[in-house]
Design an enzyme around this catalytic site. Structure first.
Site, mmCIF file in Angstrom:
data_model
loop_
_atom_site.group_PDB
_atom_site.id
_atom_site.type_symbol
_atom_site.label_atom_id
_atom_site.label_comp_id
_atom_site.label_asym_id
_atom_site.label_seq_id
_atom_site.Cartn_x
_atom_site.Cartn_y
_atom_site.Cartn_z
ATOM 1 N N ARG A 234 68.725 11.764 38.064
ATOM 2 C CA ARG A 234 69.983 12.505 37.903
ATOM 3 C C ARG A 234 70.792 12.569 39.195
ATOM 4 O O ARG A 234 71.525 13.530 39.435
ATOM 5 C CB ARG A 234 69.714 13.925 37.368
ATOM 6 C CG ARG A 234 68.997 13.975 36.037
ATOM 7 C CD ARG A 234 69.797 13.324 34.922
ATOM 8 N NE ARG A 234 69.047 13.353 33.685
ATOM 9 C CZ ARG A 234 68.230 12.393 33.254
ATOM 10 N NH1 ARG A 234 68.071 11.306 33.982
ATOM 11 N NH2 ARG A 234 67.579 12.499 32.118
ATOM 12 N N SER B 140 72.099 19.660 28.702
ATOM 13 C CA SER B 140 71.015 20.249 29.492
ATOM 14 C C SER B 140 71.591 20.951 30.713
ATOM 15 O O SER B 140 72.289 20.331 31.516
ATOM 16 C CB SER B 140 70.034 19.160 29.933
ATOM 17 O OG SER B 140 69.437 18.544 28.809
ATOM 18 N N GLU C 237 72.347 21.614 36.412
ATOM 19 C CA GLU C 237 72.844 20.245 36.244
ATOM 20 C C GLU C 237 74.366 20.162 36.188
ATOM 21 O O GLU C 237 74.960 19.344 36.887
ATOM 22 C CB GLU C 237 72.218 19.615 34.980
ATOM 23 C CG GLU C 237 72.525 18.158 34.815
ATOM 24 C CD GLU C 237 71.627 17.482 33.807
ATOM 25 O OE1 GLU C 237 72.091 16.511 33.170
ATOM 26 O OE2 GLU C 237 70.462 17.903 33.648
#
Length: 328
Positions: free
Chosen positions: A164, A232, A324
């Site tokens: 990520r 998410s 995130e």
């Protein structure tokens, strides 16, 4: 370019938060980014380029010049070795782009279907799902360098991808992705390792896998058009093995370097936070990793709930969750 003062972003973020930027415009050509750069320098306001607004938590008022990427276009180049080089402009919808590659008979991106957002935003986050990361499929990117005010091309290796993460995310707002090219070879092996896909036959084709991915996502993730969310909300934390060993029954995924990736959703649910609400902000009652807007939630409510989750998980398990979505 139609520059708009007090630019309304309320319909341009999947969390559904009411938000306005000092100035804003929809970008239809790469050259317009340089125009916005000039306005940013002239006004002293930072320049922020957005994609589909799917990985954002927006404040009520944003003191910035905001450009929403709207460039479109897709092409396919066939190499002699059977590899398809598929290029998409940054403003293309990612999920629609994946579906289009499957319809063209080009496998390779099927596990990444259904992820909201744009093609331009996908490499910044190094999106991943169902056992596949974007970094595994990317050939190269063309970006606009906001500092040097020119185009640059990056190979996949240049992008410094990790879980990520990417060079572009670590560089703040310096680079704007203009287009992405993916190398998708004819010699293709299905990735069916992820739960939900592992029941498919070993010879399942890309279209079948793509259909199953969309079904699995739809069964556990809310449609942002009906229930605002940013997907998410926390990264799955990567911890030392001894930390993981101290948490009984937590789903764990050993990494090559000896660390262990843990399920953030499991940690949140184990703290009794699944389904909780603070005002109109809540934790989705079917998946603890999703924060949702039940209607009229504010930035303060979402941020407050996120902070509560982080603090509770840290106190209970000694694990630090990292948010995130980007705050703007």
């Amino acid at each position: 370019m139609n520059l708009i003062p007090d630019f309304d972003l309320s319909r341009l973020n999947t969390m559904g938060l009411a938000s306005h930027a000092r100035f804003g415009a929809v970008i239809s050509t790469p050259e317009e980014i340089d125009e916005l750069t000039g306005l940013s320098l002239e006004t002293g306001l930072p320049l922020r380029i957005l994609g589909g607004g799917s990985n954002l938590v927006l404040r009520d008022e944003i003191a910035a010049v905001v450009g929403v990427m709207g460039t479109k276009g897709r092409t396919v180049e066939r190499r002699a070795d059977g590899t398809a080089l598929v290029t998409a402009q940054a403003g293309e919808d990612w999920s629609e782009f994946v579906g289009w590659t499957i319809a063209q008979g080009i496998p390779g991106l099927e596990n990444l279907g259904g992820i909201p957002g744009t093609v331009g935003a996908a490499p910044v986050q190094n999106i991943g799902a169902y056992g596949v990361e974007l970094a595994e499929r990317l050939d190269s990117l063309v970006v606009w360098d906001l500092v040097d005010r020119q185009r640059r091309r990056f190979s996949a290796q240049d992008c410094e991808f990790s879980y990520r993460q990417s060079l572009f995310k670590r560089s703040g707002n310096r680079f704007v992705v203009l287009e992405a090219t993916f190398a998708l070879p004819d010699t293709w092996t299905a990735n069916l390792s992820y739960p939900g896909l592992d029941s498919l036959p070993a010879d399942a084709d890309a279209a079948t896998i793509h259909e199953r991915v969309l079904a699995v996502r739809g069964a556990k993730l809310p449609n942002w058009r009906l229930l605002g969310n940013a997907g998410s909300f926390f990264h799955n934390p990567i911890v030392r093995s001894e930390v993981a060993d101290g948490i009984a029954n937590v789903p764990r995924y050993p990494q090559r370097d000896g660390t262990v990736k843990l399920s953030a959703a499991w940690l949140i649910e184990a703290c009794g936070l699944k389904g909780v609400r603070e005002g109109q902000a809540g934790v989705y009652d079917r998946h603890a990793l999703i924060l949702v807007n039940h209607g009229g939630a504010t930035y303060a409510e979402i941020a407050g709930l996120a902070s509560r989750i982080v603090n509770t998980v840290r106190e209970r398990f000694g694990v630090a969750l990292v948010q995130e979505p980007i705050e703007l």
